[in-house]
Design a protein around this motif. Structure first.
Motif, PDB file in Angstrom:
ATOM      1  N   VAL A   1       0.846  -1.197   0.000  1.00 21.58           N
ATOM      2  CA  VAL A   1       0.000   0.000   0.000  1.00 21.58           C
ATOM      3  C   VAL A   1       0.880   1.245   0.000  1.00 21.58           C
ATOM      4  CG1 VAL A   1      -1.613   1.365   1.401  1.00 21.58           C
ATOM      5  CG2 VAL A   1      -2.022  -1.068   1.072  1.00 21.58           C
ATOM      6  N   LEU A   2       1.912   1.245   0.834  1.00 15.49           N
ATOM      7  CA  LEU A   2       2.832   2.390   0.905  1.00 15.49           C
ATOM      8  C   LEU A   2       3.538   2.605  -0.430  1.00 15.49           C
ATOM      9  CD1 LEU A   2       4.183   4.622   2.572  1.00 15.49           C
ATOM     10  CD2 LEU A   2       5.890   2.915   3.273  1.00 15.49           C
ATOM     11  N   ILE A   3       3.987   1.529  -1.048  1.00 14.41           N
ATOM     12  CA  ILE A   3       4.677   1.628  -2.337  1.00 14.41           C
ATOM     13  C   ILE A   3       3.738   2.196  -3.413  1.00 14.41           C
ATOM     14  CG2 ILE A   3       5.695   0.252  -4.211  1.00 14.41           C
ATOM     15  CD1 ILE A   3       6.837  -1.593  -1.951  1.00 14.41           C
ATOM     16  N   VAL A   4       2.506   1.719  -3.441  1.00 16.04           N
ATOM     17  CA  VAL A   4       1.518   2.213  -4.413  1.00 16.04           C
ATOM     18  C   VAL A   4       1.261   3.698  -4.168  1.00 16.04           C
ATOM     19  CG1 VAL A   4      -0.901   2.018  -5.156  1.00 16.04           C
ATOM     20  CG2 VAL A   4       0.454  -0.044  -4.774  1.00 16.04           C
ATOM     21  N   TRP A   5       1.145   4.107  -2.897  1.00 17.61           N
ATOM     22  CA  TRP A   5       0.928   5.522  -2.567  1.00 17.61           C
ATOM     23  C   TRP A   5       2.127   6.370  -2.987  1.00 17.61           C
ATOM     24  CZ3 TRP A   5       3.468   8.462   1.328  1.00 17.61           C
ATOM     25  CH2 TRP A   5       2.962   9.767   1.463  1.00 17.61           C
ATOM     26  N   GLN A   6       3.342   5.891  -2.679  1.00 13.90           N
ATOM     27  CA  GLN A   6       4.553   6.631  -3.033  1.00 13.90           C
ATOM     28  C   GLN A   6       4.696   6.791  -4.549  1.00 13.90           C
ATOM     29  OE1 GLN A   6       7.386   4.204  -0.894  1.00 13.90           O
ATOM     30  NE2 GLN A   6       7.504   5.665   0.797  1.00 13.90           N
ATOM     31  N   ALA A   7       4.183   5.829  -5.296  1.00 13.82           N
ATOM     32  CA  ALA A   7       4.240   5.892  -6.761  1.00 13.82           C
ATOM     33  C   ALA A   7       3.151   6.805  -7.335  1.00 13.82           C
ATOM     34  CB  ALA A   7       4.099   4.485  -7.343  1.00 13.82           C
ATOM     35  N   GLY A   8       2.282   7.336  -6.461  1.00 11.28           N
ATOM     36  CA  GLY A   8       1.220   8.231  -6.906  1.00 11.28           C
ATOM     37  C   GLY A   8       0.049   7.517  -7.539  1.00 11.28           C
ATOM     38  N   LYS A   9      -0.085   6.225  -7.273  1.00 10.24           N
ATOM     39  CA  LYS A   9      -1.145   5.446  -7.910  1.00 10.24           C
ATOM     40  C   LYS A   9      -2.296   5.101  -6.964  1.00 10.24           C
ATOM     41  CE  LYS A   9       1.919   3.583 -11.349  1.00 10.24           C
ATOM     42  NZ  LYS A   9       2.457   2.436 -12.035  1.00 10.24           N
ATOM     43  N   LEU A  10      -2.284   5.682  -5.775  1.00 12.27           N
ATOM     44  CA  LEU A  10      -3.375   5.462  -4.828  1.00 12.27           C
ATOM     45  C   LEU A  10      -4.274   6.686  -4.907  1.00 12.27           C
ATOM     46  CD1 LEU A  10      -4.219   3.320  -2.718  1.00 12.27           C
ATOM     47  CD2 LEU A  10      -3.074   4.718  -1.009  1.00 12.27           C
ATOM     48  N   GLU A  11      -5.352   6.589  -5.697  1.00 11.04           N
ATOM     49  CA  GLU A  11      -6.177   7.759  -5.992  1.00 11.04           C
ATOM     50  C   GLU A  11      -7.229   8.070  -4.944  1.00 11.04           C
ATOM     51  OE1 GLU A  11      -6.639   5.225  -8.728  1.00 11.04           O
ATOM     52  OE2 GLU A  11      -4.793   5.828  -9.718  1.00 11.04           O
ATOM     53  N   SER A  12      -7.551   7.107  -4.085  1.00 12.42           N
ATOM     54  CA  SER A  12      -8.578   7.340  -3.075  1.00 12.42           C
ATOM     55  C   SER A  12      -8.323   6.449  -1.862  1.00 12.42           C
ATOM     56  CB  SER A  12      -9.968   7.052  -3.644  1.00 12.42           C
ATOM     57  OG  SER A  12     -10.147   5.665  -3.811  1.00 12.42           O
ATOM     58  N   PHE A  13      -8.968   6.809  -0.774  1.00 13.30           N
ATOM     59  CA  PHE A  13      -8.853   6.051   0.466  1.00 13.30           C
ATOM     60  C   PHE A  13      -9.369   4.623   0.279  1.00 13.30           C
ATOM     61  CE2 PHE A  13     -10.293   5.054   4.851  1.00 13.30           C
ATOM     62  CZ  PHE A  13      -9.109   5.264   5.528  1.00 13.30           C
ATOM     63  N   ALA A  14     -10.488   4.486  -0.416  1.00  8.78           N
ATOM     64  CA  ALA A  14     -11.106   3.174  -0.629  1.00  8.78           C
ATOM     65  C   ALA A  14     -10.184   2.210  -1.379  1.00  8.78           C
ATOM     66  CB  ALA A  14     -12.431   3.333  -1.376  1.00  8.78           C
ATOM     67  N   ARG A  15      -9.294   2.749  -2.220  1.00  4.09           N
ATOM     68  CA  ARG A  15      -8.388   1.890  -2.994  1.00  4.09           C
ATOM     69  C   ARG A  15      -7.416   1.119  -2.108  1.00  4.09           C
ATOM     70  NH1 ARG A  15      -7.015   2.960  -8.451  1.00  4.09           N
ATOM     71  NH2 ARG A  15      -6.122   0.904  -8.173  1.00  4.09           N
ATOM     72  N   ILE A  16      -7.148   1.638  -0.906  1.00  2.08           N
ATOM     73  CA  ILE A  16      -6.270   0.925   0.034  1.00  2.08           C
ATOM     74  C   ILE A  16      -6.785  -0.494   0.241  1.00  2.08           C
ATOM     75  CG2 ILE A  16      -5.537   0.800   2.465  1.00  2.08           C
ATOM     76  CD1 ILE A  16      -5.591   3.903   2.481  1.00  2.08           C
ATOM     77  N   PHE A  17      -8.109  -0.628   0.290  1.00  7.24           N
ATOM     78  CA  PHE A  17      -8.719  -1.901   0.638  1.00  7.24           C
ATOM     79  C   PHE A  17      -8.914  -2.818  -0.562  1.00  7.24           C
ATOM     80  CE2 PHE A  17      -9.742   1.563   3.424  1.00  7.24           C
ATOM     81  CZ  PHE A  17      -9.045   1.135   4.541  1.00  7.24           C
ATOM     82  N   GLU A  18      -8.410  -2.384  -1.702  1.00  2.00           N
ATOM     83  CA  GLU A  18      -8.278  -3.270  -2.856  1.00  2.00           C
ATOM     84  C   GLU A  18      -6.950  -4.018  -2.761  1.00  2.00           C
ATOM     85  OE1 GLU A  18      -8.809  -1.035  -6.447  1.00  2.00           O
ATOM     86  OE2 GLU A  18     -10.723  -0.219  -5.774  1.00  2.00           O
ATOM     87  N   VAL A  19      -6.017  -3.448  -2.006  1.00  2.00           N
ATOM     88  CA  VAL A  19      -4.697  -4.060  -1.824  1.00  2.00           C
ATOM     89  C   VAL A  19      -4.682  -4.961  -0.593  1.00  2.00           C
ATOM     90  CG1 VAL A  19      -2.237  -3.594  -1.441  1.00  2.00           C
ATOM     91  CG2 VAL A  19      -3.568  -2.101  -2.945  1.00  2.00           C
ATOM     92  N   ILE A  20      -5.257  -4.486   0.483  1.00  7.24           N
ATOM     93  CA  ILE A  20      -5.275  -5.246   1.734  1.00  7.24           C
ATOM     94  C   ILE A  20      -6.720  -5.363   2.210  1.00  7.24           C
ATOM     95  CG2 ILE A  20      -4.756  -3.196   3.119  1.00  7.24           C
ATOM     96  CD1 ILE A  20      -3.094  -5.126   4.916  1.00  7.24           C
ATOM     97  N   PRO A  21      -7.166  -6.560   2.547  1.00  8.61           N
ATOM     98  CA  PRO A  21      -8.577  -6.763   2.903  1.00  8.61           C
ATOM     99  C   PRO A  21      -9.028  -5.943   4.106  1.00  8.61           C
ATOM    100  CG  PRO A  21      -7.471  -8.866   2.563  1.00  8.61           C
ATOM    101  CD  PRO A  21      -6.409  -7.813   2.552  1.00  8.61           C
TER     102      PRO A  21
END
Length: 115
Positions: free
Chosen positions: A28-48
């Motif tokens: 999740v951190l890596i996806v956020w750092q890459a600028g590919k985490l567009e919303s809060f809800a997307r976090i839970f597509e990576v981790i249940p």
């Protein structure tokens, strides 16, 4: 002093050991750092959601309620989430704002279309 036993006679694990962190938090951190985490809800597509709710010490239904109504998150809960994901508090608030704005625009479109 007597040792308490857990289920099936095994001793309870010691309470002072650090919790094991799910490897997906790092992703999740890596996806956020890459600028590919567009919303809060997307976090839970990576981790249940179940994993995060449990790690935050929240009841699953309360957790999902906050996902559906992001304005209900409090600072203490977001600080816990920051500790799990490594995403700073201000960035988490920005991600929640994206979800709130999307929800607001969806609701206003529904009302405009007679829904």
């Amino acid at each position: 002093m007597e040792i308490m036993e857990g289920h099936q006679g095994r001793p309870f694990p010691p309470r002072n050991r650090p919790p094991v962190r799910d490897y997906r938090y790092k992703h999740v951190l890596i996806v956020w750092q890459a600028g590919k985490l567009e919303s809060f809800a997307r976090i839970f597509e990576v981790i249940p959601k179940t994993v995060v709710a449990d790690d935050m010490g929240m009841h699953y239904h309360s957790f999902v309620n906050k996902l559906n109504r992001p304005e209900l998150w409090n600072v203490k809960q977001l600080i816990r989430l920051q500790g799990l994901t490594g995403i700073n508090l201000s960035a988490l608030v920005e991600l929640i704002a994206v979800d709130l704005n999307a929800k607001t625009s969806t609701n206003s479109q529904t009302h405009q279309n007679g829904g």
